[in-house]
Enzyme design. Structure first.
Site, short mmCIF file in Angstrom:
data_model
loop_
_atom_site.label_atom_id
_atom_site.label_comp_id
_atom_site.label_asym_id
_atom_site.label_seq_id
_atom_site.Cartn_x
_atom_site.Cartn_y
_atom_site.Cartn_z
N THR A 30 0.82 -1.23 0.06
CA THR A 30 0.09 -0.05 -0.02
C THR A 30 0.91 1.25 0.06
OG1 THR A 30 -1.99 -0.98 0.99
CG2 THR A 30 -1.68 1.20 1.45
N SER A 76 1.44 -7.46 -0.88
CA SER A 76 1.85 -8.68 -0.10
C SER A 76 1.25 -9.73 0.47
CB SER A 76 2.78 -7.92 1.39
OG SER A 76 1.56 -7.63 2.31
N THR A 109 1.61 -4.47 4.28
CA THR A 109 1.50 -4.50 5.62
C THR A 109 0.73 -5.83 5.97
OG1 THR A 109 -0.65 -3.51 5.84
CG2 THR A 109 1.18 -2.25 6.39
N ASP A 110 0.36 -6.77 4.94
CA ASP A 110 -0.56 -7.66 5.09
C ASP A 110 0.25 -9.09 5.63
OD1 ASP A 110 -2.75 -6.63 4.78
OD2 ASP A 110 -3.14 -7.34 2.68
N1 ASP Z 1 -2.70 -5.35 0.89
C1 ASP Z 1 -1.59 -4.59 1.14
C2 ASP Z 1 -0.29 -5.23 1.10
O1 ASP Z 1 -0.21 -6.06 2.18
C3 ASP Z 1 -1.86 -3.98 2.58
C4 ASP Z 1 -1.05 -2.87 2.81
O2 ASP Z 1 0.23 -2.93 2.30
O3 ASP Z 1 -1.19 -2.29 3.90
O4 ASP Z 1 0.58 -5.18 0.26
#
Ligand code: ASP
Length: 341
Positions: A30, A76, A109-110
Site C-alpha cells: 500500500t 504482500s 502490511t499484510d
Molecule cells: N494489501 C496490502 C499489502 O499488504 C496492504 C498494505 O500494504 O497495507 O500489500
C-alpha cells in the site's frame, strides 16, 4: 506524493564511521499504492509506484546517502517463497558492503510480520534491516507512507539499531514480536505483551516504556542460511490448520493425501491451537496419525498473546510464543537440509 500529515525531519548526526549508506529495497504494498481519489483510503491498488517515486515523495530524505532497488512489486498478500529468497539475497548482499549502515525494506502490511520473521531467522543480521509500509495509499491526502519511510531511514541510521525491525506509526517493533492487529487503522501493528522496542518522538528514538536500552532486545540466534541457496521448489511444504468448535481431522487427512492441487503431501503441519495448546479431540487424533507417518507437527497458540507452556504427557511439540505464521516459517526452516559446517 504529497501528504498533509506533518513529516518530522530531525535527522541524528552521523556516528562518524564510514558506513553511511542506507539501501532501500522495495517490494510494493500500500505504501506504493494508488487510488483514483485522494480521499480514498481503502479502494486502491497496491504496488503501483516505484521506489524512486516513493523516495521523491519524502523531501527530507534528499541529500542523504541512499541507494534504492526494486526487488518486487506486489500486494504482500501474494508474497511468495521465491520473493523471500530473492529479497534475503539482496539484503545479504548489501549488508556485506562496508559502506552500508543499514537496509530499509518497503513492504505491504499484510504479510510484513512474516517477511520480518523470515529475514530475522535466515540472516540474523547485526546491522539494522528495517521493514516499513503504510495503511493508506501514496495518493491519499492523509498518506502515512512518507512519514513511515522517513522514520525507517532514521532508525536504520541510528547507531543503536540492530537486527530486523519494523517501523510503523512512530513505533519500532522487533521481528520476533511484531504483528498486524488491525485491518484499517493507522496504528495497525503491535508487539503484544512484549511491547515495542522504541518510539519515534520528534524525529528521535526514545526507549519504549520498561526498556532501559533502545533497541537491544533482539535475540541473535544462529541464522538458517540454507534458505538463501536451497531451491525454492524444494522448500518443505508446511501448512497451517486451525482447532475450533466442530473441527475434524478431514483437513489433515486431505493435506496428507493431497495428490491433486500439489504434487506432494505436506512435510509439516502447524496447528493454531486453543487455550494453552489444546486441540479438538478429532483434530488431535488426525494430527497424531500424521505425526506417526513422519509429518512434522507443531502446536502454536491462536490466542494472540502468551506462550504455550508444555505439560507432562504432551504428544505434539509446542512452538512457545510463536504465532502460527511464525511457527510455519520456523518449522519449514527446520525441515530444510542442514547447512554444511
Ligand atoms: N494489501 C496490502 C499489502 O499488504 C496492504 C498494505 O500494504 O497495507 O500489500
Amino acid at each position: 506524493m504529497a501528504s498533509n500529515l506533518p513529516v518530522q525531519t530531525d535527522h541524528p548526526t552521523d556516528a562518524g564511521d564510514s558506513a553511511r549508506v542506507i539501501v532501500v529495497l522495495a517490494t510494493g504494498g500500500t505504501i506504493a499504492g494508488t487510488a483514483a481519489s485522494a480521499s480514498d483510503h481503502l479502494g486502491y491498488t497496491s504496488a503501483q509506484l516505484g521506489i524512486e517515486q516513493l523516495l521523491a515523495g519524502v523531501p527530507a530524505l534528499a541529500g542523504l546517502p541512499i541507494e534504492s532497488e526494486q526487488v518486487a512489486q506486489i500486494d504482500s498478500k501474494d508474497m511468495s517463497h521465491a520473493i523471500w529468497q530473492s529479497l534475503a539475497l539482496r539484503v545479504a548482499h548489501h549488508l556485506a558492503r562496508a559502506e552500508v549502515r543499514g537496509i530499509v525494506v518497503t513492504h505491504g502490511t499484510d504479510t510484513l510480520e512474516e517477511t520480518a520473521y523470515f529475514l530475522h531467522r535466515v540472516l540474523s543480521p547485526a546491522k539494522p534491516v528495517v521493514l516499513t509500509g503504510a495503511m493508506r495509499p501514496a495518493t491519499s491526502s492523509q498518506a502515512d507512507g512518507p512519514q513511515n519511510l522517513l522514520d525507517a531511514v532514521l532508525v536504520a541510521r541510528d547507531p543503536a539499531a540492530t537486527g530486523v525491525l519494523a517501523v510503523l506509526a512512530g513505533t519500532v517493533h522487533g521481528a520476533r514480536h511484531v504483528r498486524k492487529v488491525h485491518p484499517t487503522r493507522l496504528n495497525a501493528f503491535s508487539s503484544g505483551e512484549a511491547g515495542p522496542l522504541a518510539l519515534i518522538d520528534k524525529g528521535r528514538l526514545v526507549a519504549a516504556a520498561g526498556r532501559t536500552a533502545l533497541l537491544a532486545a533482539m535475540d541473535h540466534t544462529a541464522p538458517v542460511a540454507v534458505a538463501l541457496t536451497h531451491p525454492v521448489a524444494q522448500w518443505p511444504r508446511v501448512e497451517i490448520v486451525h482447532s475450533h468448535a466442530g473441527a475434524s481431522g478431514a483437513v489433515v487427512s486431505a493435506l496428507c493425501a493431497d495428490g491433486m492441487a500439489r504434487a506432494r503431501c505436506v512435510d509439516g503441519l502447524v496447528v493454531a491451537a486453543t487455550g494453552n495448546g489444546t486441540l479438538h479431540r478429532d483434530l488431535e487424533a488426525a494430527l497424531l496419525v500424521a505425526q506417526s507417518q513422519g509429518i512434522a507437527v507443531l502446536r502454536s497458540l491462536r490466542c494472540g498473546d502468551g506462550r504455550l507452556i508444555p505439560l507432562a504427557g504432551d504428544r505434539l511439540p509446542g512452538a512457545d510464543d510463536l504465532t502460527p505464521v511464525q511457527a510455519r516459517i520456523e518449522l519449514m526452516l527446520s525441515l530444510m537440509p542442514r547447512d554444511p559446517s
